[in-house]
Write a protein that holds these residues in place. Sequence first.
Motif, PDB file in Angstrom:
ATOM      1  N   CYS A  30       0.836  -1.191   0.000  1.00 25.88           N
ATOM      2  CA  CYS A  30       0.000   0.000   0.000  1.00 25.88           C
ATOM      3  C   CYS A  30       0.878   1.251   0.000  1.00 25.88           C
ATOM      4  O   CYS A  30       1.361   1.679   1.042  1.00 25.88           O
ATOM      5  CB  CYS A  30      -0.935  -0.005   1.205  1.00 25.88           C
ATOM      6  SG  CYS A  30      -2.157  -1.320   1.142  1.00 25.88           S
ATOM      7  N   GLN A  59      -4.313  -1.418  -6.319  1.00 27.48           N
ATOM      8  CA  GLN A  59      -4.317  -0.778  -5.005  1.00 27.48           C
ATOM      9  C   GLN A  59      -5.677  -0.853  -4.299  1.00 27.48           C
ATOM     10  O   GLN A  59      -5.838  -0.322  -3.208  1.00 27.48           O
ATOM     11  CB  GLN A  59      -3.891   0.692  -5.138  1.00 27.48           C
ATOM     12  CG  GLN A  59      -2.449   0.882  -5.541  1.00 27.48           C
ATOM     13  CD  GLN A  59      -1.510   0.562  -4.399  1.00 27.48           C
ATOM     14  OE1 GLN A  59      -1.606   1.129  -3.317  1.00 27.48           O
ATOM     15  NE2 GLN A  59      -0.581  -0.358  -4.634  1.00 27.48           N
ATOM     16  N   CYS A  62      -6.099  -1.334  -0.662  1.00 24.82           N
ATOM     17  CA  CYS A  62      -5.512  -0.263   0.154  1.00 24.82           C
ATOM     18  C   CYS A  62      -6.415   0.957   0.277  1.00 24.82           C
ATOM     19  O   CYS A  62      -6.118   1.868   1.058  1.00 24.82           O
ATOM     20  CB  CYS A  62      -4.180   0.178  -0.463  1.00 24.82           C
ATOM     21  SG  CYS A  62      -3.023  -1.175  -0.743  1.00 24.82           S
ATOM     22  N   CYS A  64      -9.277   1.687   1.639  1.00 26.88           N
ATOM     23  CA  CYS A  64      -9.785   2.048   2.977  1.00 26.88           C
ATOM     24  C   CYS A  64      -8.676   2.670   3.812  1.00 26.88           C
ATOM     25  O   CYS A  64      -8.922   3.630   4.546  1.00 26.88           O
ATOM     26  CB  CYS A  64     -10.365   0.828   3.681  1.00 26.88           C
ATOM     27  SG  CYS A  64     -12.057   0.469   3.176  1.00 26.88           S
ATOM     28  N   GLN A  65      -7.490   2.128   3.699  1.00 28.12           N
ATOM     29  CA  GLN A  65      -6.353   2.688   4.427  1.00 28.12           C
ATOM     30  C   GLN A  65      -6.116   4.134   3.993  1.00 28.12           C
ATOM     31  O   GLN A  65      -5.879   5.006   4.820  1.00 28.12           O
ATOM     32  CB  GLN A  65      -5.109   1.842   4.160  1.00 28.12           C
ATOM     33  CG  GLN A  65      -3.857   2.342   4.830  1.00 28.12           C
ATOM     34  CD  GLN A  65      -2.656   1.458   4.500  1.00 28.12           C
ATOM     35  OE1 GLN A  65      -2.790   0.289   4.205  1.00 28.12           O
ATOM     36  NE2 GLN A  65      -1.481   2.054   4.540  1.00 28.12           N
ATOM     37  N   TYR A  66      -6.200   4.392   2.700  1.00 28.32           N
ATOM     38  CA  TYR A  66      -6.013   5.755   2.192  1.00 28.32           C
ATOM     39  C   TYR A  66      -7.142   6.672   2.653  1.00 28.32           C
ATOM     40  O   TYR A  66      -6.910   7.829   2.996  1.00 28.32           O
ATOM     41  CB  TYR A  66      -5.934   5.769   0.667  1.00 28.32           C
ATOM     42  CG  TYR A  66      -4.803   4.957   0.081  1.00 28.32           C
ATOM     43  CD1 TYR A  66      -3.646   4.686   0.787  1.00 28.32           C
ATOM     44  CD2 TYR A  66      -4.901   4.454  -1.205  1.00 28.32           C
ATOM     45  CE1 TYR A  66      -2.610   3.950   0.243  1.00 28.32           C
ATOM     46  CE2 TYR A  66      -3.866   3.720  -1.767  1.00 28.32           C
ATOM     47  CZ  TYR A  66      -2.723   3.464  -1.042  1.00 28.32           C
ATOM     48  OH  TYR A  66      -1.709   2.726  -1.588  1.00 28.32           O
ATOM     49  N   LYS A  68      -8.794   6.477   5.373  1.00 30.99           N
ATOM     50  CA  LYS A  68      -8.663   6.735   6.816  1.00 30.99           C
ATOM     51  C   LYS A  68      -7.497   7.661   7.130  1.00 30.99           C
ATOM     52  O   LYS A  68      -7.409   8.180   8.237  1.00 30.99           O
ATOM     53  CB  LYS A  68      -8.498   5.410   7.562  1.00 30.99           C
ATOM     54  CG  LYS A  68      -9.760   4.570   7.531  1.00 30.99           C
ATOM     55  CD  LYS A  68      -9.558   3.232   8.187  1.00 30.99           C
ATOM     56  CE  LYS A  68     -10.826   2.383   8.072  1.00 30.99           C
ATOM     57  NZ  LYS A  68     -10.643   1.051   8.630  1.00 30.99           N
ATOM     58  N   ASN A  69      -6.634   7.890   6.158  1.00 33.57           N
ATOM     59  CA  ASN A  69      -5.480   8.768   6.355  1.00 33.57           C
ATOM     60  C   ASN A  69      -5.901  10.207   6.051  1.00 33.57           C
ATOM     61  O   ASN A  69      -6.268  10.523   4.925  1.00 33.57           O
ATOM     62  CB  ASN A  69      -4.346   8.338   5.426  1.00 33.57           C
ATOM     63  CG  ASN A  69      -3.094   9.158   5.594  1.00 33.57           C
ATOM     64  OD1 ASN A  69      -3.133  10.349   5.893  1.00 33.57           O
ATOM     65  ND2 ASN A  69      -1.964   8.514   5.372  1.00 33.57           N
ATOM     66  N   ARG A  73      -7.169  11.343   2.391  1.00 31.21           N
ATOM     67  CA  ARG A  73      -8.626  11.212   2.263  1.00 31.21           C
ATOM     68  C   ARG A  73      -9.219  12.121   1.197  1.00 31.21           C
ATOM     69  O   ARG A  73     -10.036  11.703   0.379  1.00 31.21           O
ATOM     70  CB  ARG A  73      -9.293  11.505   3.610  1.00 31.21           C
ATOM     71  CG  ARG A  73     -10.803  11.349   3.572  1.00 31.21           C
ATOM     72  CD  ARG A  73     -11.478  11.703   4.895  1.00 31.21           C
ATOM     73  NE  ARG A  73     -10.819  11.053   6.013  1.00 31.21           N
ATOM     74  CZ  ARG A  73     -10.396  11.698   7.100  1.00 31.21           C
ATOM     75  NH1 ARG A  73     -10.582  12.992   7.235  1.00 31.21           N
ATOM     76  NH2 ARG A  73      -9.808  11.042   8.072  1.00 31.21           N
ATOM     77  N   CYS A  95     -15.832   2.078   4.276  1.00 32.52           N
ATOM     78  CA  CYS A  95     -14.920   1.667   5.352  1.00 32.52           C
ATOM     79  C   CYS A  95     -15.477   2.011   6.711  1.00 32.52           C
ATOM     80  O   CYS A  95     -16.158   2.960   6.891  1.00 32.52           O
ATOM     81  CB  CYS A  95     -13.582   2.377   5.162  1.00 32.52           C
ATOM     82  SG  CYS A  95     -12.916   2.183   3.512  1.00 32.52           S
TER      83      CYS A  95
END
Length: 95
Positions: A30, A59, A62, A64-66, A68-69, A73, A95
């Motif tokens: 990610c 990607q 990944c 959801c990770q992005y 949440k950042n 976001r 997410c």
Amino acid sequence: MRSATHIALCAAALLVMLLAGSQVTTAVTCTATELAPCASAIFSSSPPSQQCCSKIKEQRPCLCQYLKNPSLRGYVSSPNAKKVATTCGVPIPKC
């Protein structure tokens, strides 16, 4: 009989190597910079390139990770980013 056993062992070893190799290729790192080919489509109204769509699909795990950042976001959830993802056939995750 001995050669049949040898062939079976070689085939089993080959199968194990192939399965191990497939697990390595499915792992995704990610890294948001992997989405760089999509920048022109996200920041303008140009259609996404084939490379962009490939990267978004790669990607996808990944996203959801992005989202949440806080630093990423805004880019991932922008209207143009959603349009690019939809055009590429990648659903926006919840997410």
